[in-house]
Design a protein around this motif. Structure first.
Motif, PDB file in Angstrom:
ATOM      1  N   ASP A 172      19.368 -57.983 -56.738  1.00 14.82           N
ATOM      2  CA  ASP A 172      20.016 -58.845 -55.985  1.00 14.82           C
ATOM      3  C   ASP A 172      20.314 -58.273 -54.336  1.00 14.82           C
ATOM      4  O   ASP A 172      21.078 -57.126 -54.307  1.00 14.82           O
ATOM      5  CB  ASP A 172      21.323 -59.539 -56.487  1.00 14.82           C
ATOM      6  CG  ASP A 172      22.009 -60.471 -55.427  1.00 14.82           C
ATOM      7  OD1 ASP A 172      21.229 -60.890 -54.600  1.00 14.82           O
ATOM      8  OD2 ASP A 172      23.047 -61.113 -56.162  1.00 14.82           O
ATOM      9  N   LYS A 174      21.965 -59.300 -51.840  1.00 20.12           N
ATOM     10  CA  LYS A 174      23.162 -59.927 -51.249  1.00 20.12           C
ATOM     11  C   LYS A 174      24.214 -58.964 -50.998  1.00 20.12           C
ATOM     12  O   LYS A 174      24.849 -58.955 -49.826  1.00 20.12           O
ATOM     13  CB  LYS A 174      23.851 -61.107 -51.772  1.00 20.12           C
ATOM     14  CG  LYS A 174      22.662 -62.282 -51.931  1.00 20.12           C
ATOM     15  CD  LYS A 174      23.474 -63.504 -52.677  1.00 20.12           C
ATOM     16  CE  LYS A 174      22.267 -64.730 -53.042  1.00 20.12           C
ATOM     17  NZ  LYS A 174      21.584 -64.318 -53.998  1.00 20.12           N
ATOM     18  N   VAL A 178      25.573 -57.820 -47.325  1.00 23.61           N
ATOM     19  CA  VAL A 178      27.310 -57.890 -46.965  1.00 23.61           C
ATOM     20  C   VAL A 178      27.658 -56.736 -46.215  1.00 23.61           C
ATOM     21  O   VAL A 178      28.341 -56.521 -45.254  1.00 23.61           O
ATOM     22  CB  VAL A 178      27.925 -58.301 -48.227  1.00 23.61           C
ATOM     23  CG1 VAL A 178      29.688 -58.089 -47.788  1.00 23.61           C
ATOM     24  CG2 VAL A 178      27.751 -59.781 -48.578  1.00 23.61           C
ATOM     25  N   ALA A 192      22.717 -66.546 -40.739  1.00 24.67           N
ATOM     26  CA  ALA A 192      22.351 -66.009 -42.036  1.00 24.67           C
ATOM     27  C   ALA A 192      21.497 -67.218 -42.555  1.00 24.67           C
ATOM     28  O   ALA A 192      22.114 -68.323 -43.038  1.00 24.67           O
ATOM     29  CB  ALA A 192      23.179 -65.422 -43.130  1.00 24.67           C
ATOM     30  N   CYS A 194      19.029 -68.914 -45.589  1.00 24.16           N
ATOM     31  CA  CYS A 194      18.888 -69.039 -46.771  1.00 24.16           C
ATOM     32  C   CYS A 194      17.742 -69.854 -47.281  1.00 24.16           C
ATOM     33  O   CYS A 194      17.384 -70.813 -46.538  1.00 24.16           O
ATOM     34  CB  CYS A 194      20.111 -69.315 -47.904  1.00 24.16           C
ATOM     35  SG  CYS A 194      21.364 -68.125 -47.622  1.00 24.16           S
ATOM     36  N   GLU A 199      22.370 -71.084 -52.739  1.00 26.72           N
ATOM     37  CA  GLU A 199      22.110 -69.691 -52.407  1.00 26.72           C
ATOM     38  C   GLU A 199      22.923 -69.507 -51.204  1.00 26.72           C
ATOM     39  O   GLU A 199      23.542 -68.290 -51.101  1.00 26.72           O
ATOM     40  CB  GLU A 199      20.870 -69.096 -52.074  1.00 26.72           C
ATOM     41  CG  GLU A 199      20.532 -67.944 -51.536  1.00 26.72           C
ATOM     42  CD  GLU A 199      18.996 -67.572 -51.250  1.00 26.72           C
ATOM     43  OE1 GLU A 199      18.704 -67.808 -50.231  1.00 26.72           O
ATOM     44  OE2 GLU A 199      18.375 -67.081 -52.350  1.00 26.72           O
ATOM     45  N   GLN A 202      26.656 -69.215 -52.358  1.00 27.57           N
ATOM     46  CA  GLN A 202      26.905 -67.972 -52.767  1.00 27.57           C
ATOM     47  C   GLN A 202      27.100 -66.795 -51.891  1.00 27.57           C
ATOM     48  O   GLN A 202      28.005 -66.290 -52.119  1.00 27.57           O
ATOM     49  CB  GLN A 202      25.932 -67.792 -53.770  1.00 27.57           C
ATOM     50  CG  GLN A 202      25.862 -68.481 -55.030  1.00 27.57           C
ATOM     51  CD  GLN A 202      24.724 -68.319 -55.817  1.00 27.57           C
ATOM     52  OE1 GLN A 202      23.677 -67.622 -55.761  1.00 27.57           O
ATOM     53  NE2 GLN A 202      24.709 -68.734 -57.103  1.00 27.57           N
ATOM     54  N   PHE A 203      26.319 -66.874 -50.874  1.00 25.52           N
ATOM     55  CA  PHE A 203      26.284 -66.000 -49.838  1.00 25.52           C
ATOM     56  C   PHE A 203      27.424 -65.849 -48.976  1.00 25.52           C
ATOM     57  O   PHE A 203      28.087 -64.968 -48.608  1.00 25.52           O
ATOM     58  CB  PHE A 203      25.012 -65.620 -48.979  1.00 25.52           C
ATOM     59  CG  PHE A 203      24.787 -64.452 -48.204  1.00 25.52           C
ATOM     60  CD1 PHE A 203      24.834 -63.289 -48.850  1.00 25.52           C
ATOM     61  CD2 PHE A 203      24.820 -64.584 -46.818  1.00 25.52           C
ATOM     62  CE1 PHE A 203      24.585 -62.116 -47.987  1.00 25.52           C
ATOM     63  CE2 PHE A 203      24.612 -63.470 -45.857  1.00 25.52           C
ATOM     64  CZ  PHE A 203      24.414 -62.313 -46.589  1.00 25.52           C
ATOM     65  N   LEU A 206      30.457 -64.646 -50.727  1.00 24.76           N
ATOM     66  CA  LEU A 206      30.478 -63.046 -51.035  1.00 24.76           C
ATOM     67  C   LEU A 206      30.960 -62.558 -49.624  1.00 24.76           C
ATOM     68  O   LEU A 206      31.516 -61.532 -49.664  1.00 24.76           O
ATOM     69  CB  LEU A 206      29.098 -62.515 -50.971  1.00 24.76           C
ATOM     70  CG  LEU A 206      28.593 -62.810 -52.541  1.00 24.76           C
ATOM     71  CD1 LEU A 206      26.990 -62.142 -52.559  1.00 24.76           C
ATOM     72  CD2 LEU A 206      29.483 -61.738 -53.459  1.00 24.76           C
ATOM     73  N   HIS A 216      29.507 -72.186 -44.068  1.00 25.93           N
ATOM     74  CA  HIS A 216      28.279 -72.809 -44.828  1.00 25.93           C
ATOM     75  C   HIS A 216      28.103 -73.844 -44.081  1.00 25.93           C
ATOM     76  O   HIS A 216      28.754 -74.940 -44.176  1.00 25.93           O
ATOM     77  CB  HIS A 216      28.390 -72.709 -46.398  1.00 25.93           C
ATOM     78  CG  HIS A 216      27.376 -73.465 -46.938  1.00 25.93           C
ATOM     79  ND1 HIS A 216      27.449 -74.945 -47.255  1.00 25.93           N
ATOM     80  CD2 HIS A 216      26.093 -73.379 -46.841  1.00 25.93           C
ATOM     81  CE1 HIS A 216      26.553 -75.281 -47.830  1.00 25.93           C
ATOM     82  NE2 HIS A 216      25.522 -74.420 -47.290  1.00 25.93           N
ATOM     83  N   VAL A 246      26.218 -69.349 -42.400  1.00 25.34           N
ATOM     84  CA  VAL A 246      25.107 -69.350 -43.352  1.00 25.34           C
ATOM     85  C   VAL A 246      24.588 -70.871 -43.664  1.00 25.34           C
ATOM     86  O   VAL A 246      25.444 -71.602 -43.697  1.00 25.34           O
ATOM     87  CB  VAL A 246      25.923 -68.825 -44.781  1.00 25.34           C
ATOM     88  CG1 VAL A 246      24.838 -68.654 -45.583  1.00 25.34           C
ATOM     89  CG2 VAL A 246      26.719 -67.608 -44.636  1.00 25.34           C
ATOM     90  N   VAL A 266      18.018 -64.213 -45.831  1.00 24.94           N
ATOM     91  CA  VAL A 266      18.600 -63.690 -47.319  1.00 24.94           C
ATOM     92  C   VAL A 266      17.677 -64.250 -48.499  1.00 24.94           C
ATOM     93  O   VAL A 266      17.258 -65.368 -48.478  1.00 24.94           O
ATOM     94  CB  VAL A 266      19.962 -64.634 -47.638  1.00 24.94           C
ATOM     95  CG1 VAL A 266      20.426 -63.902 -49.153  1.00 24.94           C
ATOM     96  CG2 VAL A 266      20.901 -64.148 -46.569  1.00 24.94           C
TER      97      VAL A 266
END
Length: 599
Positions: A172, A174, A178, A192, A194, A199, A202-203, A206, A216, A246, A266
């Protein structure tokens, strides 16, 4: 585009087609700021005013204008009107907020079919006297207006950029990404990208867990929330805002965030529009020095194990090379002036310097050539790649005589490229500069002539050492050159049996060495000379069967073969002049009869 609309006649009607709702609003506001009359927006929440003179329409709302006729139709982001993937139409949401935008789900495949999607076909079916295409990202066609990436950088319309290739451990990516973001200067404002909303969420989680303020954004994000997220990203972390935004592919077109200066991928899949994503961070901004593109990674399967480049790294470079001649020249020269590597491996048990050198070697010997071999750029760029590969070949082999089926370690078909240059030279398709560049390397324009010259040099050396050119068929020179076979080929060619042709000057060169065009006659002449010497010394020609001359020539066997040939029992008959020559020496045709007479 605005200038063209400003020149529209008083009774004229025009339409600008854009891919997304944000772009519709941006273009409409620009035209309104120019005091252009009668502007109508067409898209989600915007019904067309059929009496308007200028329409700014989102692509998948173009069906609403099917009954109108236009003097001018302007199509922005023209790559949407080239042949697309057969299955992409149902997965692509052009208007943010219309439907969930997962932005190219996993498993999407590309096809070579030259079909257009339904929405593109609808746009192209609109009635228009004149249709103009605007784009910098067409693959297969030429737009009417193309402001390429490097041209725009030189004109200072957009910022210049560099590429950072992460070097990661398999798994993975990610957590490593990070850590990479933590290591970047905090002033960097990062987009970023995705593949899916899941996904992206999730990023973002993180990043926030690691203390990096991130938001996001996707096609389902509600309007007020979307506005708030974009405002927070504009503020930046220094004013309590976001450092990282993201998102999925929805930001690759239609959103203007000039403060963003870093683009990061990503786990990108084929569906992500890589070059458009990079374009989001190239917009000029007073606080922006340059842009950074964090590319898909080079992956090490295990500590000390093999390295592998992500296929999307090759696609990214290919797309950028198609628009940036400066980057292309840099990669052709195996330069790392525009590309750098950062070690983000979780396990660095081996020598880090050695590992990075391995990663750099993978880039220069495999990734660069594969990217440069892509269809995204011109034949001229492909030629530059071939020249670079030939230079490397000469450095290793000390010559340019490349075998036809030879491929470089990168997979580049160098032998085929060399053959293509010879053909291009014969039909005068090479430029003077290209010819000069190849000549400077000692390029072999006529491969057959070069091979012949090599054989002649070996024959010359053989003649100087042995004082004749009657080379045995099985003879090989010290360096392994099959000189016997080559000599045999010359004789066959002279007789028209070899499929080729000897030039007059080549025949002349062979004659200058006393070349034996008839091998068997040459052997016979050699035997006759030995027989002459034997008769002179012994005053007869009755050579005993086991007799060998001082130089090892089996004269007894040779004399026996002449008798057999005279009787028609040998592989060849004797020619009349040969019989005459033997008779002139008093050759004994029947040794037994001769012995009886002697008694």
């Amino acid at each position: 585009m605005a200038d063209l609309l400003a020149e529209l006649g008083e009774s004229g009607r025009a339409c600008v087609i854009v891919p997304k709702l944000h772009l519709m609003e941006q273009v409409a506001r620009l035209l309104e700021s120019m005091a252009l009359p009668g502007i109508s927006r067409v898209g989600t929440g915007h019904s067309p005013d059929m009496d308007a003179r200028i329409f700014v329409c989102v692509r998948n709302s173009a069906w609403r204008l099917a009954e109108l006729s236009f003097d001018l139709l302007l199509l922005d982001e023209a790559h949407h009107y080239e042949p697309l993937r057969a299955d992409a139409e149902d997965q692509e949401s052009d208007i943010i907020g219309d439907e969930p935008d997962e932005s190219e789900e996993d498993g999407t495949k590309w096809t070579s079919q030259t079909t257009l999607g339904m929405r593109a076909s609808t746009v192209l079916s609109l009635h228009a006297r004149k249709r103009l295409f605007f784009s910098a990202t067409l693959r297969w066609s030429q737009p009417n207006f193309d402001f390429g990436l490097r041209v725009a950088v030189r004109a200072r319309v957009i910022s210049d950029y560099s590429i950072l290739v992460p070097f990661m451990t398999a798994g993975d990516p990610k957590p490593s990404l990070v850590k990479l973001i933590q290591d970047l200067p905090t002033a960097r404002r990062i987009l970023a990208f995705c593949n899916t909303v899941k996904e992206a969420k999730q990023f973002a989680q993180l990043l926030n867990a690691a203390g990096i303020l991130a938001g996001h954004y996707n096609g389902c994000t509600a309007g007020p929330q979307r506005t708030k997220i974009l405002e927070d990203f504009e503020k930046g972390p220094g004013r309590g805002g976001l450092r990282v935004l993201v998102t999925v592919d929805v930001l690759s077109e239609g959103v203007d965030l000039p403060m963003a200066d870093t683009c990061l991928f990503v786990e990108p899949k084929r569906g992500v529009k890589l070059r458009q994503c990079v374009g989001r961070v190239l917009r000029q901004h007073p606080q922006k020095v340059d842009a950074l593109v964090v590319a898909p990674p080079i992956v090490q399967q295990a500590p000390g194990g093999d390295l592998q480049a992500d296929s999307e790294l090759i696609r990214l470079l290919s797309e950028l090379l198609g628009a940036d001649d400066e980057l292309r020249k840099s990669l052709v020269q195996n330069s790392f002036g525009r590309v750098s590597i950062v070690d983000q491996r979780s396990n660095r048990s081996e020598n880090p310097t050695f590992a990075q050198e391995q990663a750099a070697t993978l880039l220069s010997t495999s990734v660069y050539p594969r990217a440069l071999s892509s269809h995204f750029f011109s034949a001229g760029a492909r030629w530059e790649l071939g020249l670079a590969q030939l230079i490397q070949y000469k450095a290793e082999h000390k010559h340019c005589k490349v075998m036809m089926n030879h491929k470089a370690s990168s997979g580049f078909a160098l032998g085929a490229w060399v053959c293509a240059q010879r053909f291009a030279y014969r039909i005068t398709k090479l430029t003077f500069q290209q010819i000069e560049q190849l000549d400077s390397l000692g390029f072999v324009w006529d491969a057959h002539r070069s091979a012949w010259a090599k054989g002649f040099e070996h024959l010359k050396a053989y003649e100087q050492e042995n004082d004749h050119t009657a080379v045995p068929n099985s003879y090989n020179s010290d360096d392994g050159f099959k000189l016997g076979s080559w000599v045999s080929d010359q004789r066959k060619t002279r007789k028209g049996q070899g499929g080729g042709k000897l030039e007059p000057d080549q025949i002349e060169q062979l004659d200058s060495l006393g070349f034996a065009w008839d091998a068997q006659r040459s052997t016979w002449d050699k035997g006759f000379e030995h027989l002459q010497a034997y008769r002179k010394e012994n005053d007869h020609t009755s050579v005993p069967r086991p007799y060998n001359s001082d130089d090892g020539f089996k004269l007894g066997c040779w004399a026996h073969r002449q008798r057999q040939a005279r009787k028609g029992k040998g592989r060849r008959n004797l020619e009349p002049d040969q019989i005459e020559q033997l008779d002139s020496l008093g050759f004994v045709w029947s040794p037994l009869a001769h012995k009886s007479l002697s008694k």
